[in-house]
Design a protein around this motif. Sequence first.
Motif, PDB file in Angstrom:
ATOM      1  N   SER A   1      -4.710  -4.238   4.584  1.00  0.00           N
ATOM      2  CA  SER A   1      -5.595  -2.935   4.792  1.00  0.00           C
ATOM      3  C   SER A   1      -7.018  -3.232   4.567  1.00  0.00           C
ATOM      4  O   SER A   1      -7.787  -2.377   5.144  1.00  0.00           O
ATOM      5  CB  SER A   1      -4.912  -1.949   3.773  1.00  0.00           C
ATOM      6  OG  SER A   1      -5.161  -2.284   2.528  1.00  0.00           O
TER       7      SER A   1
ATOM      8  N   THR B   1      -3.846   8.370   5.360  1.00  0.00           N
ATOM      9  CA  THR B   1      -5.074   8.463   5.265  1.00  0.00           C
ATOM     10  C   THR B   1      -5.537   7.741   3.758  1.00  0.00           C
ATOM     11  O   THR B   1      -4.609   7.907   2.754  1.00  0.00           O
ATOM     12  CB  THR B   1      -5.812   9.585   5.066  1.00  0.00           C
ATOM     13  OG1 THR B   1      -5.719  10.406   6.176  1.00  0.00           O
ATOM     14  CG2 THR B   1      -7.279   9.674   4.780  1.00  0.00           C
ATOM     15  N   GLN B   2      -6.311   6.691   3.775  1.00  0.00           N
ATOM     16  CA  GLN B   2      -6.509   5.740   2.483  1.00  0.00           C
ATOM     17  C   GLN B   2      -7.747   6.393   1.862  1.00  0.00           C
ATOM     18  O   GLN B   2      -9.009   6.195   2.770  1.00  0.00           O
ATOM     19  CB  GLN B   2      -6.569   4.303   2.654  1.00  0.00           C
ATOM     20  CG  GLN B   2      -7.000   3.633   1.372  1.00  0.00           C
ATOM     21  CD  GLN B   2      -6.732   2.119   1.602  1.00  0.00           C
ATOM     22  OE1 GLN B   2      -6.941   1.641   2.880  1.00  0.00           O
ATOM     23  NE2 GLN B   2      -6.388   1.269   0.590  1.00  0.00           N
TER      24      GLN B   2
ATOM     25  N   SER C   1     -13.019   8.041   3.645  1.00  0.00           N
ATOM     26  CA  SER C   1     -11.685   7.683   3.567  1.00  0.00           C
ATOM     27  C   SER C   1     -11.515   6.945   4.843  1.00  0.00           C
ATOM     28  O   SER C   1     -12.604   6.806   5.843  1.00  0.00           O
ATOM     29  CB  SER C   1     -10.701   8.813   3.730  1.00  0.00           C
ATOM     30  OG  SER C   1     -11.092   9.586   4.996  1.00  0.00           O
TER      31      SER C   1
ATOM     32  N   ASN D   1     -10.753   7.658  -5.420  1.00  0.00           N
ATOM     33  CA  ASN D   1      -9.481   8.701  -5.558  1.00  0.00           C
ATOM     34  C   ASN D   1      -9.830  10.038  -5.963  1.00  0.00           C
ATOM     35  O   ASN D   1     -10.498  10.358  -7.014  1.00  0.00           O
ATOM     36  CB  ASN D   1      -8.574   8.047  -6.860  1.00  0.00           C
ATOM     37  CG  ASN D   1      -7.270   8.485  -6.820  1.00  0.00           C
ATOM     38  OD1 ASN D   1      -6.767   9.026  -5.815  1.00  0.00           O
ATOM     39  ND2 ASN D   1      -6.669   8.067  -7.762  1.00  0.00           N
TER      40      ASN D   1
ATOM     41  N   GLN E   1      -4.222   7.838  -3.829  1.00  0.00           N
ATOM     42  CA  GLN E   1      -5.206   6.964  -3.138  1.00  0.00           C
ATOM     43  C   GLN E   1      -5.087   6.903  -1.626  1.00  0.00           C
ATOM     44  O   GLN E   1      -5.752   6.996  -0.677  1.00  0.00           O
ATOM     45  CB  GLN E   1      -5.244   5.566  -3.578  1.00  0.00           C
ATOM     46  CG  GLN E   1      -6.219   4.678  -2.894  1.00  0.00           C
ATOM     47  CD  GLN E   1      -6.325   3.089  -3.294  1.00  0.00           C
ATOM     48  OE1 GLN E   1      -5.423   2.850  -4.151  1.00  0.00           O
ATOM     49  NE2 GLN E   1      -7.082   2.342  -2.745  1.00  0.00           N
ATOM     50  N   VAL E   2      -3.423   6.816  -1.586  1.00  0.00           N
ATOM     51  CA  VAL E   2      -2.901   6.908  -0.021  1.00  0.00           C
ATOM     52  C   VAL E   2      -2.224   8.324  -0.033  1.00  0.00           C
ATOM     53  O   VAL E   2      -1.418   8.549  -0.601  1.00  0.00           O
ATOM     54  CB  VAL E   2      -2.049   5.945   0.134  1.00  0.00           C
ATOM     55  CG1 VAL E   2      -1.382   5.733   1.562  1.00  0.00           C
ATOM     56  CG2 VAL E   2      -2.885   4.643   0.194  1.00  0.00           C
TER      57      VAL E   2
ATOM     58  N   LEU F   1       0.917  -1.150  -0.048  1.00  0.00           N
ATOM     59  CA  LEU F   1       0.052   0.070   0.226  1.00  0.00           C
ATOM     60  C   LEU F   1       0.785   1.324   0.025  1.00  0.00           C
ATOM     61  O   LEU F   1       0.493   2.308  -0.543  1.00  0.00           O
ATOM     62  CB  LEU F   1      -0.937  -0.089   1.255  1.00  0.00           C
ATOM     63  CG  LEU F   1      -1.999   1.079   1.298  1.00  0.00           C
ATOM     64  CD1 LEU F   1      -3.070   0.742   0.271  1.00  0.00           C
ATOM     65  CD2 LEU F   1      -2.853   1.028   2.582  1.00  0.00           C
TER      66      LEU F   1
END
Length: 242
Positions: free
Chosen positions: A85, A147-148, A110, A152, A158-159, A37
């Motif tokens: 995750s 934060t994920q 998120s 998007n 994304q992260v 990730l």
Amino acid sequence: MYDLTKDLGYDMPIRLENKYRYDFLGFDLEPGGEQGLLCGGIFALRTIKTGNASGNVLIDLIDYSNVNAFDTVIHGDCHFHLLNSDKLPQENEYKVAENIILNIVSNSTSTGFYLTLKNQKYGDLHSISSGDCKNIKPSQYKYLLFTQYHNNPINVSQVELSPIFRLQEDLVWNNDMYHDFRELHLANKSEIAGHKIEPSTPWEKVKELIDAKCREWKEKSEKKQEQLLSIVDLQTLYPFEE
């Protein structure tokens, strides 16, 4: 805290010290080069084992290539937490150690990944410089790791790492580029022919180009380190480390 990445590049193992317990926290890492990730990033958590600051936790973001398997076995107090995750939000938290909890907080857009550190002794710059933490009442502190985002957003990955860890990620990259060009500077002409430099290029010209790149990446590394320190300086409280 935040000192592990100062001169660190890829494939450069960190030095493991006996005064720490190490917990390495990785997300979605897989064998065979899958970087997970955080694109190879892992959180190195050092818990101080002795002295007045015993139990305090120091957090850094390093690359998975900075951990040598043999070194961790020889050290004897290294622990690996390789997490999925996708499953973590269902569990809300994960126990890393007695005083370290990974909290997962989700909303409609998120998921935030936080570390809660229990029984920590923090002080201001005066108390840190004096090294006297005997009368400090242990408290609990919370750090946002990243934060994920579920969907998007435009111009957002994304992260998103917390700013200080993003700087550590950038610093390792810049350090690595500097080390690469520094090694080229020490190499002979035939060994650098594969770096888009014509074999017929005079050595003095090649050396000039390499020296310029060395200076460029060294300056970038120093700038990232300054930015990192400037964020640290904004803190009002710091963990005791001794």
